[in-house]
Design a protein around this motif. Structure first.
Motif, PDB file in Angstrom:
ATOM      1  N   ASP A 225      51.020  12.601  -0.929  1.00  0.00           N
ATOM      2  CA  ASP A 225      50.887  13.875  -1.636  1.00  0.00           C
ATOM      3  C   ASP A 225      51.529  13.807  -3.020  1.00  0.00           C
ATOM      4  OD1 ASP A 225      49.466  15.214   0.388  1.00  0.00           O
ATOM      5  OD2 ASP A 225      51.319  15.807   1.406  1.00  0.00           O
ATOM      6  N   GLU A 226      52.719  13.217  -3.096  1.00  0.00           N
ATOM      7  CA  GLU A 226      53.400  13.085  -4.394  1.00  0.00           C
ATOM      8  C   GLU A 226      52.617  12.176  -5.339  1.00  0.00           C
ATOM      9  OE1 GLU A 226      58.020  13.582  -2.835  1.00  0.00           O
ATOM     10  OE2 GLU A 226      57.099  11.594  -2.889  1.00  0.00           O
TER      11      GLU A 226
ATOM     12  N   THR B 190      55.425   9.801  -1.344  1.00  0.00           N
ATOM     13  CA  THR B 190      54.420  10.147  -0.340  1.00  0.00           C
ATOM     14  C   THR B 190      53.030  10.136  -0.969  1.00  0.00           C
ATOM     15  OG1 THR B 190      54.470  12.519  -0.777  1.00  0.00           O
ATOM     16  CG2 THR B 190      56.092  11.656   0.818  1.00  0.00           C
TER      17      THR B 190
ATOM     18  N   ARG C 163      44.119  12.565  -2.692  1.00  0.00           N
ATOM     19  CA  ARG C 163      44.931  12.030  -1.601  1.00  0.00           C
ATOM     20  C   ARG C 163      44.075  11.147  -0.697  1.00  0.00           C
ATOM     21  NH1 ARG C 163      46.284  13.441   3.658  1.00  0.00           N
ATOM     22  NH2 ARG C 163      48.446  13.000   4.245  1.00  0.00           N
TER      23      ARG C 163
END
Length: 53
Positions: A4-5, A2, A14
């Protein structure tokens, strides 16, 4: 992975990743080098699809 990851793993914001993905920002060499290192690929392999088109 993702956004976020990826942001957490790379240390990039982000919003930067979202802008790259949407084509609103092309990034600089440092950005692409960070992404290559994060994904454990060479910079050449990361950008090769650009030149293959």
């Amino acid at each position: 992975m993702t956004f976020d990851e990826l942001a957490e793993a790379s240390g990039l914001a982000r919003q930067t990743l979202l802008n790259l993905s949407a084509g609103r920002f092309y990034g600089d060499l440092k950005t692409w080098a960070i992404l290559a290192k994060t994904w454990d690929v060479s910079l050449d392999d990361l950008i090769a699809p650009i030149w293959d088109d």
